[in-house]
Design a protein around this motif. Structure first.
Motif, PDB file in Angstrom:
ATOM      1  N   HIS A 167       0.340  -9.256   5.100  1.00 49.35           N
ATOM      2  CA  HIS A 167       1.272 -10.169   5.777  1.00 49.35           C
ATOM      3  C   HIS A 167       2.290  -9.378   6.597  1.00 49.35           C
ATOM      4  O   HIS A 167       3.507  -9.597   6.509  1.00 49.35           O
ATOM      5  N   TYR A 168       1.788  -8.465   7.389  1.00 47.61           N
ATOM      6  CA  TYR A 168       2.623  -7.693   8.304  1.00 47.61           C
ATOM      7  C   TYR A 168       1.763  -7.397   9.544  1.00 47.61           C
ATOM      8  O   TYR A 168       0.547  -7.552   9.539  1.00 47.61           O
ATOM      9  N   GLY A 169       2.421  -6.994  10.619  1.00 48.60           N
ATOM     10  CA  GLY A 169       1.697  -6.493  11.773  1.00 48.60           C
ATOM     11  C   GLY A 169       1.075  -7.529  12.687  1.00 48.60           C
ATOM     12  O   GLY A 169       0.346  -7.159  13.607  1.00 48.60           O
ATOM     13  N   LEU A 170       1.363  -8.816  12.484  1.00 48.59           N
ATOM     14  CA  LEU A 170       0.765  -9.836  13.350  1.00 48.59           C
ATOM     15  C   LEU A 170       1.775 -10.414  14.337  1.00 48.59           C
ATOM     16  O   LEU A 170       1.485 -10.530  15.527  1.00 48.59           O
ATOM     17  N   PHE A 171       2.957 -10.778  13.834  1.00 47.44           N
ATOM     18  CA  PHE A 171       3.986 -11.347  14.692  1.00 47.44           C
ATOM     19  C   PHE A 171       5.208 -10.433  14.682  1.00 47.44           C
ATOM     20  O   PHE A 171       5.730 -10.092  13.613  1.00 47.44           O
ATOM     21  N   GLU A 172       5.681 -10.080  15.864  1.00 43.27           N
ATOM     22  CA  GLU A 172       6.750  -9.085  15.980  1.00 43.27           C
ATOM     23  C   GLU A 172       8.029  -9.516  15.272  1.00 43.27           C
ATOM     24  O   GLU A 172       8.778  -8.690  14.749  1.00 43.27           O
ATOM     25  N   PHE A 173       8.302 -10.810  15.238  1.00 39.50           N
ATOM     26  CA  PHE A 173       9.544 -11.286  14.640  1.00 39.50           C
ATOM     27  C   PHE A 173       9.493 -11.324  13.119  1.00 39.50           C
ATOM     28  O   PHE A 173      10.504 -11.572  12.474  1.00 39.50           O
ATOM     29  N   ASN A 174       8.329 -11.069  12.532  1.00 38.92           N
ATOM     30  CA  ASN A 174       8.171 -11.286  11.088  1.00 38.92           C
ATOM     31  C   ASN A 174       7.223 -10.247  10.492  1.00 38.92           C
ATOM     32  O   ASN A 174       6.164 -10.579   9.970  1.00 38.92           O
ATOM     33  N   THR A 175       7.625  -8.990  10.556  1.00 39.81           N
ATOM     34  CA  THR A 175       6.772  -7.919  10.068  1.00 39.81           C
ATOM     35  C   THR A 175       7.627  -6.820   9.441  1.00 39.81           C
ATOM     36  O   THR A 175       8.863  -6.954   9.358  1.00 39.81           O
ATOM     37  N   VAL A 176       6.988  -5.767   8.964  1.00 38.44           N
ATOM     38  CA  VAL A 176       7.681  -4.594   8.433  1.00 38.44           C
ATOM     39  C   VAL A 176       7.015  -3.354   9.019  1.00 38.44           C
ATOM     40  O   VAL A 176       5.907  -3.413   9.556  1.00 38.44           O
ATOM     41  N   ASN A 177       7.691  -2.234   8.881  1.00 36.37           N
ATOM     42  CA  ASN A 177       7.212  -0.974   9.428  1.00 36.37           C
ATOM     43  C   ASN A 177       6.076  -0.417   8.563  1.00 36.37           C
ATOM     44  O   ASN A 177       6.286  -0.147   7.377  1.00 36.37           O
ATOM     45  N   PRO A 178       4.876  -0.232   9.117  1.00 36.85           N
ATOM     46  CA  PRO A 178       3.774   0.337   8.318  1.00 36.85           C
ATOM     47  C   PRO A 178       4.114   1.700   7.724  1.00 36.85           C
ATOM     48  O   PRO A 178       3.636   2.033   6.634  1.00 36.85           O
TER      49      PRO A 178
END
Length: 296
Positions: A249-260
């Motif tokens: 649940h990260y990396g899809l939408f810029e406004f709602n992600t975290v740093n890999p």
């Protein structure tokens, strides 16, 4: 001896990779982006929360939070054939996406659609001509034997709140999937909540697929409920004695992600649970112990 998790990179397309199931026991996992996964065994192809379209980009075009993809979908819905079950955890469109599920169910006419009882009517709206006989509606606290070698334990999820409909059906669910000699937990979208550890610890889970994009007051004010942080997800696994965790649940939408890179740094220092972040073009292989290993 415990279940083991190994990873390997595949260079073919996901369509080709799915043509090579594991042997009689064991499960191969593939990430579809966001909360989506494919679980492949010798007999089953289970898809969880697939979002493979651009329907949200179209819905939110010109609005404050554009849902433009940061990553392309790894497979087209109409090419993901041979599916036996689709599991949907809740009604949000990046989990229950009509533009994905309509073609996917069309090319796998024998596939069942498992979803919260609270979302049944909405699913019928979003998936035109869906045959009701293909629906398996579930609620928290239930156990469903989907096949002789496939059992689903349904648990609660709190997408910031533990919501129920007027009939008492929970709107957000998680699934503990007993298949191929292993138990895999997909939490759906959730934050920690009272009773969660007690509910999960008794299910003897081997691996957990957990969202780690976190939550914020600013997003909540714009109608975007959040999830666990990576730290909270790791803590849940430790408290429930879950050996493996795959962060998603990260990396899809810029406004709602975290740093890999943050997830990789956490993975480097954690051994219980063994933490990995979900990656495209990667096969995650869960293998149960053999009979000889169990007797050691």
């Amino acid at each position: 001896m415990n279940v083991t998790l190994t990873t390997s990179v595949y260079t073919s397309s996901l369509v080709e990779a799915l043509k090579h199931p594991p042997p009689e026991r064991g499960v191969s996992l593939f990430w579809l982006g966001q909360a989506g996964f494919v679980l492949r065994t010798a007999k089953h192809c289970i898809v969880i929360d697939p979002y493979l379209s651009d329907s949200l980009a179209e819905k939110y075009r010109g609005r404050p939070l554009p849902h433009q993809r940061m990553m392309a979908a790894p497979i087209r819905a109409e090419t993901l054939s041979g599916v036996t079950h689709v599991l949907v955890t809740h009604h949000h469109s990046d989990h229950l996406d009509g533009a994905t599920l309509t073609p996917m169910l069309a090319v796998s006419p024998d596939a069942s659609l498992v979803l919260p009882r609270a979302a049944t009517a909405l699913a019928m709206e979003r998936i035109p001509l869906l045959d009701c006989s293909r629906l398996i509606s579930v609620n928290a606290g239930e156990t469903h034997h989907l096949a002789s070698d496939l059992t689903l334990h349904v648990v609660r999820a709190s997408h910031e709140t533990l919501e129920q409909d007027d009939a008492g059906n929970f709107r957000f669910l998680g699934y503990v999937i007993d298949i191929g000699g292993v138990r895999i937990f997909h939490s759906g979208d959730t934050i920690p909540f009272e009773g969660q550890v007690a509910e999960l610890a008794k299910l003897n889970i081997d691996a957990a697929l957990l969202p780690v994009n976190g939550r914020s007051e600013s997003l909540r004010a714009q109608g975007v409920p959040g999830n666990m942080t990576a730290e909270e997800a790791v803590r849940l696994c430790a408290e429930c004695n879950i050996r493996y965790m795959i962060a998603h649940h990260y990396g899809l939408f810029e406004f709602n992600t975290v740093n890999p890179a943050m997830l990789d740094a956490m993975a480097a220092k954690h051994t219980h649970p063994v933490l990995q972040r979900a990656r495209l073009h990667t096969r995650y292989q869960l293998e149960p112990p053999t009979s000889a290993e169990k007797s050691e």
